[in-house]
Scaffold this motif. Structure first.
Motif, PDB file in Angstrom:
ATOM      1  N   SER A 186       0.389   4.004   1.355  1.00 24.32           N
ATOM      2  CA  SER A 186       0.428   4.690   2.649  1.00 24.32           C
ATOM      3  C   SER A 186       1.598   4.242   3.513  1.00 24.32           C
ATOM      4  O   SER A 186       1.996   4.940   4.436  1.00 24.32           O
ATOM      5  N   LEU A 187       2.138   3.050   3.211  1.00 26.36           N
ATOM      6  CA  LEU A 187       3.241   2.527   4.017  1.00 26.36           C
ATOM      7  C   LEU A 187       4.598   3.084   3.585  1.00 26.36           C
ATOM      8  O   LEU A 187       5.575   2.984   4.317  1.00 26.36           O
ATOM      9  N   GLU A 213       0.104   1.469  14.044  1.00 28.36           N
ATOM     10  CA  GLU A 213      -0.789   1.637  12.892  1.00 28.36           C
ATOM     11  C   GLU A 213      -0.162   1.054  11.631  1.00 28.36           C
ATOM     12  O   GLU A 213      -0.815   0.336  10.861  1.00 28.36           O
ATOM     13  N   ALA A 214       1.125   1.358  11.384  1.00 28.28           N
ATOM     14  CA  ALA A 214       1.782   0.864  10.180  1.00 28.28           C
ATOM     15  C   ALA A 214       1.909  -0.652  10.185  1.00 28.28           C
ATOM     16  O   ALA A 214       1.689  -1.317   9.156  1.00 28.28           O
ATOM     17  N   PRO A 216       0.831  -1.217   0.000  1.00 28.44           N
ATOM     18  CA  PRO A 216       0.000   0.000   0.000  1.00 28.44           C
ATOM     19  C   PRO A 216       0.857   1.256   0.000  1.00 28.44           C
ATOM     20  O   PRO A 216       1.887   1.331   0.686  1.00 28.44           O
ATOM     21  N   ARG A 264      -2.425  -6.676   7.798  1.00 30.29           N
ATOM     22  CA  ARG A 264      -3.730  -6.847   7.127  1.00 30.29           C
ATOM     23  C   ARG A 264      -3.528  -7.066   5.629  1.00 30.29           C
ATOM     24  O   ARG A 264      -4.156  -7.927   5.021  1.00 30.29           O
ATOM     25  N   TRP A 265      -2.639  -6.247   5.036  1.00 30.22           N
ATOM     26  CA  TRP A 265      -2.365  -6.395   3.610  1.00 30.22           C
ATOM     27  C   TRP A 265      -1.791  -7.771   3.304  1.00 30.22           C
ATOM     28  O   TRP A 265      -2.195  -8.435   2.334  1.00 30.22           O
ATOM     29  N   GLY A 304       0.015  -2.797  11.811  1.00 30.84           N
ATOM     30  CA  GLY A 304      -1.310  -3.363  11.637  1.00 30.84           C
ATOM     31  C   GLY A 304      -1.737  -3.361  10.180  1.00 30.84           C
ATOM     32  O   GLY A 304      -2.291  -4.348   9.668  1.00 30.84           O
ATOM     33  N   GLU A 305      -1.480  -2.241   9.484  1.00 26.98           N
ATOM     34  CA  GLU A 305      -1.841  -2.150   8.068  1.00 26.98           C
ATOM     35  C   GLU A 305      -1.047  -3.144   7.228  1.00 26.98           C
ATOM     36  O   GLU A 305      -1.577  -3.780   6.312  1.00 26.98           O
ATOM     37  N   THR A 352       8.286   4.795  10.098  1.00 26.60           N
ATOM     38  CA  THR A 352       7.009   5.375  10.488  1.00 26.60           C
ATOM     39  C   THR A 352       7.083   5.982  11.878  1.00 26.60           C
ATOM     40  O   THR A 352       7.863   5.528  12.727  1.00 26.60           O
TER      41      THR A 352
END
Length: 319
Positions: A259-260, A278-279, A257, A285-286, A281-282, A273
């Motif tokens: 955003s990362l 938050e990073a 993603p 999930r990805w 976790g994202e 980050t």
């Protein structure tokens, strides 16, 4: 009531905060030829606190320590230790302070016990010799001549002499230099015990793990100035955390993603980050949704070492 709580309607100003043991205000130290080793630094240390001065070689740490110890007079600014000028009022400060220099000089033919006994004769309220040696793990070497001690054992002897007079303020200049891992841990334990008993400790060290483990607060110096200061957590919090891992062969980091903000790093991928939870976790999930295995996944907050190196490199580059 401290000065920052002062209410003019309640009576006279109570004066300096009694909890402050060391106060440095715009302190400068210049040498012949105009070289300024300490270029206007200000900080304070409270009672029962461990305060670490860090910095690159030549940053001004030792010069600062010499000023605090009263060994030199500042070129400018003011220093107060236990409410006194440590240079001009040395007689009032010296009996309440212990000092461990980078290198100590002992008569080589004296035994360890004789050396401590000689020092105790010049120290007010000295601990018993055996107690001082046991504190630093030299009890079993009491009858050994100084010339037969290892470098690490001589550092332990330096420390024994520094704490001999039960100091209110303890200055430690590179206390772990020359010590093995066990000696370093023993020194850390003793510093914590002294701090818990109310001793104020100011130390310099090149071992960043030592500062991170011991210091309640720290300041990082570079070219005679304090670049940043605070608790170890505060200093490292301003630097990004990192996540490192490897993707399956043939899968580019561009699949992650946007955003990362991932970047290729050698054979792996690195994400930096300021919000690690938050990073991470994202990312997880990805990976789950894309059915991707992240090999060698390693996520960690910035260390004091990383913060220190980033500061040193940035300052050296003049950024």
């Amino acid at each position: 009531m401290t000065t920052d709580q002062y209410d003019p309607g309640r009576g006279p100003d109570p004066g300096p905060d009694p909890g402050l043991v060391i106060e440095a205000d715009e302190v400068r130290r210049s040498y012949a030829g105009g070289f300024e080793a300490v270029a206007g630094i200000s900080f304070s240390v409270t009672r029962g606190e461990v305060f670490a001065l860090l910095g690159t070689n030549g940053a001004g740490k030792t010069s600062t320590m010499e000023l605090l110890e009263g060994l030199e007079r500042p070129t400018g600014g003011a220093i107060r230790v236990l409410g006194h000028d440590p240079h001009r009022e040395r007689a009032a400060v010296r009996p309440r302070v212990g000092t461990m220099l980078q290198e100590g000089g002992f008569p080589s033919e004296l035994t360890v016990t004789e050396t401590v006994r000689m020092w105790a004769g010049c120290t007010s309220g000295a601990r018993p010799v055996g107690e001082a040696l046991d504190l630093v793990g030299l009890g079993a070497r009491a009858r050994v001549r100084v010339k037969q001690l290892s470098g690490g054992e001589r550092r332990r002897l330096d420390l024994a002499l520094a704490v001999l007079g039960r100091p209110e303020v303890l200055f430690l200049d590179e206390p772990s230099t020359g010590l093995d891992a066990e000696g370093r841990r023993d020194t850390w334990r003793l510093v914590r015990e002294l701090r818990d008993a109310g001793t104020t400790v100011v130390l310099t060290t090149h071992y960043l793990e030592e500062a991170e483990s011991l210091a309640d607060r720290l300041a990082i110096m570079h070219r005679g100035r304090i670049v940043t200061a605070g608790t170890p957590a505060e200093v490292t919090a301003s630097r990004p955390a990192r996540i490192r891992f490897a993707l399956p062969d043939g899968m580019p980091a561009g699949r992650l993603p946007l955003s990362l903000r991932a970047a290729e790093s050698g054979r792996g991928v690195e994400i930096r980050t300021h919000d690690l939870q938050e990073a991470l976790g994202e990312l997880l999930r990805w990976a789950r949704e894309a059915d991707v295995r992240l090999t060698g996944l390693d996520a960690r907050s910035a260390s004091l070492e990383e913060a220190f190196l980033e500061i040193a490199q940035t300052e050296t580059a003049g950024v």
